[in-house]
Design an enzyme around this catalytic site. Sequence first.
Site, mmCIF file in Angstrom:
data_model
loop_
_atom_site.group_PDB
_atom_site.id
_atom_site.type_symbol
_atom_site.label_atom_id
_atom_site.label_comp_id
_atom_site.label_asym_id
_atom_site.label_seq_id
_atom_site.Cartn_x
_atom_site.Cartn_y
_atom_site.Cartn_z
ATOM 1 N N HIS A 128 -1.082 -2.902 2.097
ATOM 2 C CA HIS A 128 0.257 -2.675 1.528
ATOM 3 C C HIS A 128 0.202 -2.960 0.033
ATOM 4 O O HIS A 128 -0.359 -3.981 -0.395
ATOM 5 C CB HIS A 128 1.272 -3.601 2.204
ATOM 6 C CG HIS A 128 2.640 -3.557 1.597
ATOM 7 N ND1 HIS A 128 3.145 -4.569 0.814
ATOM 8 C CD2 HIS A 128 3.611 -2.604 1.665
ATOM 9 C CE1 HIS A 128 4.376 -4.254 0.432
ATOM 10 N NE2 HIS A 128 4.681 -3.080 0.927
ATOM 11 N N HIS A 175 4.240 -0.969 -9.295
ATOM 12 C CA HIS A 175 5.270 -1.386 -8.343
ATOM 13 C C HIS A 175 6.603 -1.288 -9.067
ATOM 14 O O HIS A 175 6.931 -2.143 -9.892
ATOM 15 C CB HIS A 175 5.002 -2.810 -7.856
ATOM 16 C CG HIS A 175 5.778 -3.171 -6.634
ATOM 17 N ND1 HIS A 175 6.079 -4.461 -6.280
ATOM 18 C CD2 HIS A 175 6.319 -2.388 -5.662
ATOM 19 C CE1 HIS A 175 6.775 -4.465 -5.160
ATOM 20 N NE2 HIS A 175 6.926 -3.224 -4.766
#
Length: 606
Positions: A136, A182
């Site tokens: 992830h 991100h």
Amino acid sequence: MGNSIVTYNKYKSFLFFIKKYKLTELVPPQDLQEVFSKFAGGGSCMSTEQLHQFLVEHQGEESFTLSDSEKIIDRILQLRRTHMETVHVDQNREREITLDDIFRFLLLDDFNGPYKNKVHHDMNAPLSHYFIYTGHNSYLTGNQLSSDCSEEPIIKALQRGVRVIELDLWPTSNKDDIKVDHGWTLTNPVSPIKCLESIKKYGFVASQYPVIITIEDHLTEELRAKFAEMATQIFGEMLYYPQAECLNLTEFPSPESLKNRVIISTKPPKERFESNRIKDNGNYPVLDGSSESSEDESSGQESPDSANEVEIKSTNGRDRDEGETSSCECDQRLFQECSPDYKSIITIHNKKLKGSLKDKLKTDGELRRLSWSETTLEKASESHGTDIIRFTQKNILRVYPRATRVKSSNFKPYLGWMYGAQMVAFNMQGVGKSLWLMQGMFRANGGCGYVKKPEILMQKLHCDHEFDPTRIMPVKKTLKVKLYMGHGWSLDFSPTHFDMFSPPDFYSEVGIVGMPCDITKKKTKVIMDNWFPVWNEEFEFPLTVPEIALLQIQVKDRDPTGKDDFAGQTCLPVSELRSGFRSVPLYNEKGEQFKSVKLLMSFQFE
């Protein structure tokens, strides 16, 4: 053992007196002495034939030949020659094996490890039939909010056998290039070229089976086309995607058919036409109607679910499960505006149907993947557990950590595995017991990153005989575990690492993690002031689904004045355990193997 080396550790007591603690080598356990005597016919040595019989009948090495046993003897003799007690050996009896020889050999985890180290599962089934080692936010070096993005954690994950790498693709500030980042956080981006080139270089170092790139897509149509060109140029023939005539697959390809190939999974652009109008908002695009992302895990919090439906609402920069736009709502004109090159390289389509939760889990129609947060799966399983299992028999379910895990912690992976979720996505840069379980599961099947799901999760479900993971089931097997002793701490740690004033007081926790009715934990006695603890304790574990059970072991140093000190851990896939005496290496809190620390154990199934 014959001429054991004796050394001493010196410690200062609280009154500053020097106290010596004798530190001796281990001696063979009584069980081993009895087994040796049995196969040696009561004698003091084993012949080649007797050793072969011991390896086949007691150690379960049924495929071993006499030639294999000869190779074992060669290894034993090598150990003997380096051992100080055997400087002079009668050449006429050189190839006869003593009890001490056998004991030294059994402590070698490279020859006598606890589980099978080769791929042995059927690798010709569709991808949906396997648990897949999944990362992830694979590009993050630390926490989810402020750590750097880099190709280094991707390389490290691939070297450890991870098969699913996640990349979040965003436009750069001038919107003419792509970065991996991100979104809506303080993380520093990395070039997608570096990430893709690292996947190409290291993707098949630990395993030949396919690498899947899951993409969280925040790009414009022009940048999608640019990424497609980038991926095809870097990977070349390594990049697999179905040809036009094979788009309507009835099942996914198998891992065997995709060896040394890279495949891409994301949401096809045609599902987001109404979202393609992009407004300028600083460095990131703001999307009208719904988010552009395929995974949509950038940041934020999840919305509460209704009584009949579990769903994460779509808001800018907030976690949700899937885009809200259905493919049936897109007309042909808008379809032609999308990048066909980008769409064509997508092998596993990330799609969610509209309607109730039961509608979203329909299995008729084209193959697809769903992405749910851990919270969504937990709530959905309470009312639709059977539907989830049925869905994962043909389709793929990805489960990712909730957005509040900003320190890159992880959830318990069995939340996904017990309902057949193939991609339980983990923060590999984190630490903790959940990550140990993930590492333990994927030691199975030769560490290739693909573990065949048990038949109980693949069988056809009927209303009168539905599988419920939370229900108590009959015991299928009983695992007997005996923990004899541990060694190696005195080589890997300083004398005062665990205690300034005395040797450590080691004890072990031994338990099963798996289906709810299989979960249990037991503890050994504490061995005081000894670097070589000898426990000689046996435990029995009745198992209902041994195929996905893990044997979890943790060694600690007891500290009566505070928190007990960590001294090593491992998780072993129960279905892979080899019978007989086995050397079990231990790992640190990050999952890295200690150089010397090992346990001597035995395993038996009934």
